[in-house]
Design an enzyme around this catalytic site. Structure first.
Site, PDB file in Angstrom:
ATOM      1  N   ASP A 200      59.868  38.715  57.836  1.00 12.59           N
ATOM      2  CA  ASP A 200      59.585  37.038  57.714  1.00 12.59           C
ATOM      3  C   ASP A 200      57.930  37.034  56.763  1.00 12.59           C
ATOM      4  O   ASP A 200      57.518  37.534  56.979  1.00 12.59           O
ATOM      5  CB  ASP A 200      59.278  36.981  58.571  1.00 12.59           C
ATOM      6  CG  ASP A 200      59.227  34.510  58.537  1.00 12.59           C
ATOM      7  OD1 ASP A 200      60.752  33.846  58.082  1.00 12.59           O
ATOM      8  OD2 ASP A 200      58.341  34.253  57.886  1.00 12.59           O
ATOM      9  N   ASN A 208      56.187  27.341  48.502  1.00 10.12           N
ATOM     10  CA  ASN A 208      56.757  25.987  47.619  1.00 10.12           C
ATOM     11  C   ASN A 208      55.660  24.328  47.198  1.00 10.12           C
ATOM     12  O   ASN A 208      56.042  24.159  46.819  1.00 10.12           O
ATOM     13  CB  ASN A 208      57.675  26.023  48.710  1.00 10.12           C
ATOM     14  CG  ASN A 208      59.205  26.947  48.641  1.00 10.12           C
ATOM     15  OD1 ASN A 208      58.440  27.440  47.346  1.00 10.12           O
ATOM     16  ND2 ASN A 208      59.648  27.580  49.368  1.00 10.12           N
ATOM     17  N   ASP A 217      60.922  30.841  44.344  1.00  7.91           N
ATOM     18  CA  ASP A 217      62.137  31.715  44.110  1.00  7.91           C
ATOM     19  C   ASP A 217      62.026  32.710  43.578  1.00  7.91           C
ATOM     20  O   ASP A 217      62.527  33.847  43.720  1.00  7.91           O
ATOM     21  CB  ASP A 217      62.712  30.985  42.981  1.00  7.91           C
ATOM     22  CG  ASP A 217      64.006  29.634  43.809  1.00  7.91           C
ATOM     23  OD1 ASP A 217      63.525  29.181  45.207  1.00  7.91           O
ATOM     24  OD2 ASP A 217      64.437  28.573  43.035  1.00  7.91           O
ATOM     25  N   GLU A 243      62.556  32.179  54.333  1.00 12.55           N
ATOM     26  CA  GLU A 243      62.138  33.360  53.836  1.00 12.55           C
ATOM     27  C   GLU A 243      62.701  34.657  54.472  1.00 12.55           C
ATOM     28  O   GLU A 243      61.460  35.510  54.405  1.00 12.55           O
ATOM     29  CB  GLU A 243      60.631  32.728  53.817  1.00 12.55           C
ATOM     30  CG  GLU A 243      60.090  32.831  54.714  1.00 12.55           C
ATOM     31  CD  GLU A 243      60.272  30.741  55.393  1.00 12.55           C
ATOM     32  OE1 GLU A 243      59.732  30.673  55.901  1.00 12.55           O
ATOM     33  OE2 GLU A 243      61.727  30.539  54.240  1.00 12.55           O
TER      34      GLU A 243
END
Length: 326
Positions: A200, A208, A217, A243
């Site tokens: 993770d 973000n 991305d 993620e």
């Protein structure tokens, strides 16, 4: 007069015989061409044959369209990525001046070339080595091979869309679960170790929010590229969602799996990811590692659950660390 009539009759009979022989020859040639194209269609439309095998059979079948197949050589050249070998040809293929060529198109894209070479001595001046029907046959052969290549390309794209995450090009969740289940069965059948990593990316929402989804991305793609560079060819990485990623390590017990996870963690922590509109991105990740208890009959869901629990323990203990499952 009788001698003249008899001579004329002999000439007419000879001409009729020659015409009949030529008609039979043309009929045999045409029947061979029809039989060849029928066989080629059957080969290319067979769902059981891999593309490489089908095209090898097509190349072997093509010379049968000629009255003397042993004098005909065939070579099919495909662009890289369409065939494992790139070239399929008849044994002992030799390029000669007496030849036919046709471009192969997969849809509107050039995909290769088919070549027919006549290995006999050159024809007399003014004669042609290949008839009009033979030229048409080569063009039709190229067209049908192109259709087969187009179908193969479309099928490959569909398989890729069905099994690959569109952003990172890692396995999508569904395909990863299928592959992981198969690997666990194989490990159990042969009594071999296998480990799973749950990964993770830490504080990914912050990337973000602060740098935008485009930067996020790029971070996801960079992680997959980095992981594939470090992992073995037989290791499999899948994006489980957002993620979160999972990695299968076949033939790997817990201790070496922990080493792999630590290498991934260190490599990721030192990675500088270029991003538009600001400084390069830096990432860290938390890892949960579990060795599948294949000897005890543990299934995929149970093993993933233990790895997931180890992952959450790593996050609770401060993130950017590796934890082994209990």
């Amino acid at each position: 007069r009788y001698a003249i009539h008899r001579k004329r009759a002999e000439i007419l009979v000879r001409e009729a015989r020659d015409a009949a022989l030529e008609a039979n020859r043309q009929l045999e040639r045409r029947m061979r061409q029809i039989d060849c194209m029928y066989g080629v269609s059957r080969i290319l439309e067979s769902p059981e044959l891999p593309l490489q095998v089908a095209l090898e059979q097509v190349v072997a079948k093509a010379p049968t369209a000629w009255l003397r197949p042993e004098t005909i050589g065939v070579r099919l050249s495909c662009l890289p990525g369409l065939l494992p070998s790139g070239i399929v040809q008849t044994p002992g293929f030799v390029e000669t001046a007496c030849r036919l060529e046709a471009q192969v198109f997969a849809g509107s894209r050039p995909a290769g070339r088919i070549e027919i070479c006549w290995t006999e001595s050159p024809p007399a001046e003014g004669d042609e080595a290949f008839s009009t029907s033979e030229r048409e046959l080569v063009r039709e052969l190229a067209r049908r091979v192109g259709l087969a290549l187009e179908r193969a390309c479309v099928q490959k794209e569909l398989v890729q869309l069905a099994t690959t995450d569109f952003l990172t090009e890692a396995c999508n969740r569904r395909h990863f679960m299928q592959v992981a289940a198969a690997e666990i069965q194989r490990a159990g059948r042969y009594g071999r170790p296998m480990s799973l990593l749950m990964v993770d990316l830490d504080h990914f929402k912050r990337i973000n929010d602060e740098r935008g989804h485009a930067a996020g991305d790029e971070a996801l793609k960079a992680f997959v590229v980095m992981a594939r560079d470090l992992l073995r060819d037989q290791d499999i990485i899948g994006r489980m969602g957002g993620e979160e990623f999972a990695i299968i390590l076949p033939e790997t017990a817990l201790s070496p799996a922990l080493v792999v996870a630590e290498r991934l963690r260190i490599r990721l922590a030192g990675l500088q990811i270029p991003a538009s509109g600001g400084e390069p991105l830096t990432l860290s990740a938390s890892f949960g590692v579990a060795e599948c208890r294949v000897g005890a009959g543990e299934g995929l869901e149970a093993c993933l659950g233990r790895a997931d629990a180890a992952l959450y323990r790593a996050k609770a203990m401060g993130r950017n660390r590796v934890e082994a499952a209990e």
